[in-house]
Motif scaffolding. Structure first.
Motif, short mmCIF file in Angstrom:
data_model
loop_
_atom_site.label_atom_id
_atom_site.label_comp_id
_atom_site.label_asym_id
_atom_site.label_seq_id
_atom_site.Cartn_x
_atom_site.Cartn_y
_atom_site.Cartn_z
N LEU A 1 45.94 39.21 -65.20
CA LEU A 1 46.40 38.29 -64.16
C LEU A 1 46.32 38.91 -62.77
CD1 LEU A 1 47.73 35.35 -64.33
CD2 LEU A 1 49.85 36.53 -63.74
N HIS B 1 49.63 32.10 -56.28
CA HIS B 1 50.55 32.01 -57.41
C HIS B 1 49.69 31.81 -58.66
CE1 HIS B 1 54.08 29.64 -59.49
NE2 HIS B 1 53.82 30.79 -60.07
N PHE B 2 49.53 32.87 -59.43
CA PHE B 2 48.65 32.81 -60.60
C PHE B 2 49.47 32.62 -61.87
CE2 PHE B 2 44.14 34.45 -59.74
CZ PHE B 2 44.13 33.88 -58.48
N ILE B 3 49.01 31.70 -62.69
CA ILE B 3 49.71 31.44 -63.95
C ILE B 3 48.70 31.46 -65.09
CG2 ILE B 3 51.16 29.80 -65.22
CD1 ILE B 3 52.08 28.69 -62.50
N GLY B 4 49.02 32.21 -66.10
CA GLY B 4 48.14 32.28 -67.27
C GLY B 4 48.97 32.68 -68.46
N GLY B 5 48.46 33.62 -69.21
CA GLY B 5 49.30 34.23 -70.24
C GLY B 5 49.08 33.70 -71.62
#
Lengths: 566, 340
Positions: free
Chosen positions: A244, A263-267
């Motif tokens: 990320l 604002h990075f969103i993953g996971g």
């Protein structure tokens, strides 16, 4: 003897081995606890990046090079812009900093790869424009209408052809088509003992050549990202990345945007296997959102995943072993070529990882390796499961089979005889510990009913190592082969200038005469060719490459920050 | 024309964690007032079980049941920095960061419990089922919930912890290659059985027997999942997959799964796995990370088995029927070795 209750015929836990090194009475560790996310996965409800759909979502598709190598005379996007549903067409001019190398976040390597090429393409499938449209179909249709005037250039696809004098130059900053290590050599060296002397004493010399072709990571979920403007002057980005903050930092660097605005969103990712670290999609998706003010999705289709997504790179290895009649390997020499494709990405690092792995899990008193990161006109390679190791392990273990045959030994006995043990000195000059190769060999032989010698059955990773086997050779043969000039001392880790303390025992074959002293040049501008090839004039400057050294990104996310003075 | 059987062996080790180090990962742990914990990460769960293994590590360290812990991954606003899920680094690096964060949170919880029980925190132990009690005196106890409530509502303390794990960056000597690549290694050995058709050149893997040394198996089911899937991938690398079938020529590159071939369920060989656990001194509870290495021994074991079966050395992967047939033709037919 086998104490595990979970054995069902297909799997067993050999708890009796190394039992004295474990505390097996923990509460949660060692339990087959069901995954916290499994219900979502098996019912198809876990949200992946592509599940985050937005009202008014736009779609991005790239126009790509049909040539292995070509100069771009002109990119005409007029027709594409007029195509139905098209909102915007991006070219390299729209990218604030249109040059990057992935490992610049680790301060390793020279920026070499544009996001969208403006002047030259170096592999078939290289993107030159990105169309943003109301639907994927409209984007696809318009991408086909991007007109490019190409001047086709000679190309090279084979690693050994690429490093011959006179080969077409893939990447101008590396005129010898080889990555430069530590500013000193066109390959990474491993030198331990003296293989040539040991070859002269060996009973058998066994040589082999091995190759592994590129392999696709083949995740079910293809790589991609969806970016959208947030109301607080930030951009949210849903991504399939495996790293990320790597992707966030790369985006921040290329778009010249502080990381606080991202604002990075993953996971939760639908398979990675190494193919989702290149951060190709996030910068373009966020740039698209910035320039259109709307949410933008950039996602590869399967064809792109397979042909323009970085594969496990090809490797070619030559191995030469000196072996005694009783099966002891006394010398092993490697020459390795990693096919990086058209840009560096992570291959420079794979080479170092491979070198640290040689000569495999064996204690061999004399080891020599020259391993090259070679540029060719193909899709840039990237990470994949076993990165830097899978290819050379194939070579080593296929070779071990030939050694076993040459000395007439059972191949498992041969492995155990040469296996590394606790206390042994490895070729990279660190002491082995926590070894377990011998025990793995013994367990497999037992399961398969292979009769081992009594010595093999009695062997242990915890005994018989160290002592003479734990010492660095009194003499190591060094050389200056592959010396290059004109590159600053860029390295994975900066090394204070120090003279090699061991004396070079052999003449420096093929080393160029020492260059006259010359002023230090910035690493971005290699002043001299690394090979005998005539100097190549630098490519036209990237339009966006102004404003200080391109490789100093706005943020670094590595412990190496501050490691190096600029 | 006939089917020939052969067996091939290979053994490997694998470096765990990013080579040369310099790759920190961080974790944050905090408790709700009722003693339920959240682990915040920016690490990625690719399907390998990142969320689950870190959950077990956190529960073990905190001394609470695993049901009392959930792991949140990969939001850059809430999860602290992590280099990413690659290079077999997730369990090793992130697991260690989670231990450090959980230890700090546990210390606050135990201090609150000590104050409530009027004992020294150093005398307290957790039973892993939600209770804290005085060592040797199980009746003098308090629940983890009550301890967390007391910490937050009576003592005004946050039951939380921060963790980071970093192996410092190693230098690499340009002349000798001296370096500290990694701190621990996983191991594997494998015997593969193949059947080679000397008429069609087709190779079928019919059985795999392996031993994998993975450090402590933190979750044996997740380990098994990795090993089965990884060995399948290794088998696929050996005899099926490539994006460039005539490498270095780029012709005939596949563009979908009907031209990019992989073994389906019917092609899977039975795989008899033995797991060895030699704990890594610096791994979380001794864990190493089996994810990458499990594919590696299959590739050479398959080509060695083909040689054992028909006497043809395939030194360029992937093995294709074309390569096998050309090899057979060059030596005038199958020449079984049967050495193993």
């Amino acid at each position: 003897m086998r104490t595990d209750s979970m054995s069902n015929g297909m799997i067993e836990f050999r708890k009796e081995l190394f039992a004295d090194e474990r505390d097996d009475t923990l509460n949660e560790i060692g339990k087959p606890t069901r995954r916290q996310d499994i219900l979502g996965h098996v019912t198809g409800r876990s949200p992946f990046y592509d599940d985050h759909l937005f009202h008014g979502l736009l779609h991005m598709r790239c126009a790509r090079s049909p040539h292995h190598a070509a100069r771009i005379r002109r990119i005409d996007t007029t027709e594409a812009e007029l195509s139905p549903g098209v909102v915007r067409v991006l070219t390299g001019r729209d990218v604030p900093l249109n040059l990057n190398t992935l490992l610049s976040l680790l301060d390793f390597g020279i920026d070499d790869e544009p996001v969208l090429s403006t002047d030259r393409v170096r592999y078939r499938g290289e993107p030159v424009a990105a169309v943003i449209a109301e639907s994927e179909a409209a984007a696809r249709e318009a991408a086909a209408k991007v007109r490019v005037e190409w001047e086709v250039l000679p190309h090279v696809l084979d690693v050994e052809e690429a490093i011959r004098p006179g080969a077409p130059v893939v990447l101008e900053i590396y005129p010898g088509n080889r990555f430069v290590y530590h500013g000193r050599y066109d390959h990474q060296k491993l030198r331990f003992g003296d293989v040539e002397a040991a070859f002269r004493t060996a009973d058998h010399i066994i040589e082999g050549r091995y190759q592994i072709s590129p392999i696709e990571q083949a995740p079910i979920e293809t790589c991609g990202a969806i970016a959208a403007p947030e109301t607080n002057d930030r951009y949210v980005c849903y991504t399939s990345t495996q790293a990320l903050f790597f992707s966030l930092a790369t985006t921040s660097k290329l778009l010249r945007l502080p990381s606080s605005r991202l604002h990075f969103i993953g996971g939760t990712v639908g398979g990675g296997f190494g193919g989702k670290v290149d951060s190709v999609h996030e910068p373009l998706a966020v740039l698209g959102a910035m320039l259109t003010g709307r949410p933008v999705k950039f996602m590869w289709d399967r064809e792109e995943e397979m042909q323009v997504g970085g594969p496990r790179g090809a490797e070619r290895w030559y191995i030469k072993d000196g072996v005694m009649r009783d099966g002891r390997i006394v010398a092993r020499k490697f020459t390795g070529y990693f096919d990086s494709g058209a840009y560096t990405r992570l291959t420079s690092y794979a080479v170092i990882k491979a070198v640290g792995h040689l000569p495999g899990p064996y204690t061999i008193p004399n080891v020599h390796a020259d391993v090259y990161c070679v540029f060719t006109n193909r899709t840039p390679a990237t990470a994949m499961r076993g990165f830097g190791i899978t290819g050379v392990d194939f070579a080593i273990e296929a070779h071990m089979d030939k050694v076993a045959e040459a000395v007439g030994m059972n191949p498992i006995d041969l492995r155990i005889l040469n296996a590394y043990r606790d206390g042994d000195m490895k070729a990279h000059r660190r002491v082995a510990k926590n070894c377990a190769l011998i025990e793995c060999c013994q367990v497999v032989a037992e399961k398969a009913g292979v009769q081992l010698t009594s010595a093999s059955r009695a062997a242990s990773s915890r005994q018989g190592g160290g002592g003479e086997r734990g010492r660095i050779p009194a003499h190591t043969a060094l050389d200056q082969v592959g010396r290059v000039e004109g590159f600053d001392t860029g390295s994975y880790a900066r090394k204070p200038a120090r003279q090699a303390q061991a004396t070079a025992a052999r003449p420096a074959a093929a080393a160029p005469a020492p260059a006259p002293p010359q002023p230090r040049v910035p690493r971005l501008e290699p002043s001299r060719a690394a090979s005998a090839a005539p100097p190549i004039p630098p490519a036209p400057a990237q339009p966006a490459q102004t404003g200080g050294p391109a490789r100093s990104g706005p943020i670094r996310f590595s412990s190496i920050s501050g490691f190096r003075r600029r | 024309m006939a089917l020939h059987r052969g067996r091939g062996f290979a053994a490997v080790n694998y470096p765990i964690g990013m080579n040369l180090g310099g790759d920190p990962s961080q974790a944050l742990v905090h408790a709700n007032p009722d003693g339920k914990f959240t682990v915040s990460l920016s690490s990625i769960d690719l399907g390998q079980g990142m969320k689950s293994v870190t959950r077990q590590i956190a529960a073990e360290t905190l001394g609470v049941p695993v049901e009392d812990v959930y792991v949140d991954t990969a939001d850059s606003d809430t999860g602290p920095h992590c280099m990413g899920s690659f290079a077999s680094r997730g369990t090793h690096r992130v697991g260690n960061a989670v231990i450090q964060a959980a230890q700090e949170a546990r210390a606050v919880m135990l201090e609150a419990a000590a104050e409530e029980l009027e004992v020294d925190a150093a005398d307290l132990v957790t039973d892993g089922r939600g209770n804290i009690h005085v060592r040797g005196a199980p009746s003098r106890s308090i629940t983890t919930m009550a301890a967390c409530q007391a910490a937050q509502f009576r003592h005004g303390r946050t039951v939380s912890g921060r963790g980071i794990f970093l192996i410092p960056l190693s230098e690499v000597d340009p002349d000798t290659g001296e370096m500290t690549p990694v701190s621990c290694f996983a191991h594997a050995a494998m015997i593969v059985e193949v059947e080679v058709d000397d008429e069609t050149g087709e190779v079928r893997v019919t059985d795999m027997k392996s031993a994998y040394e993975v450090g402590r198996a933190l979750n044996p089911k997740l380990v098994e999942q990795q090993l089965r899937g990884g060995a399948w991938m290794g088998m696929s690398h050996a005899a099926w997959e490539t994006t460039e079938p005539y490498y270095p020529d780029r012709a005939h590159g596949p563009v979908d799964f009907s031209s990019y071939l992989m073994p389906g369920p019917g092609d899977l060989a039975p795989h008899h796995i033995s797991i060895l656990e030699r704990p890594a001194p610096d791994g979380p509870f001794g864990g190493k990370g089996p994810g990458e290495m499990c594919a590696n021994p299959v590739l050479p074991a398959v080509v060695n088995a083909i040689y054992d079966a028909v006497g043809v050395r395939i030194d360029e992967l992937p093995v294709t029927p074309e390569k096998v047939l050309r090899g057979l033709r060059a030596q005038g037919g199958a020449r079984p070795r049967k050495r193993l």
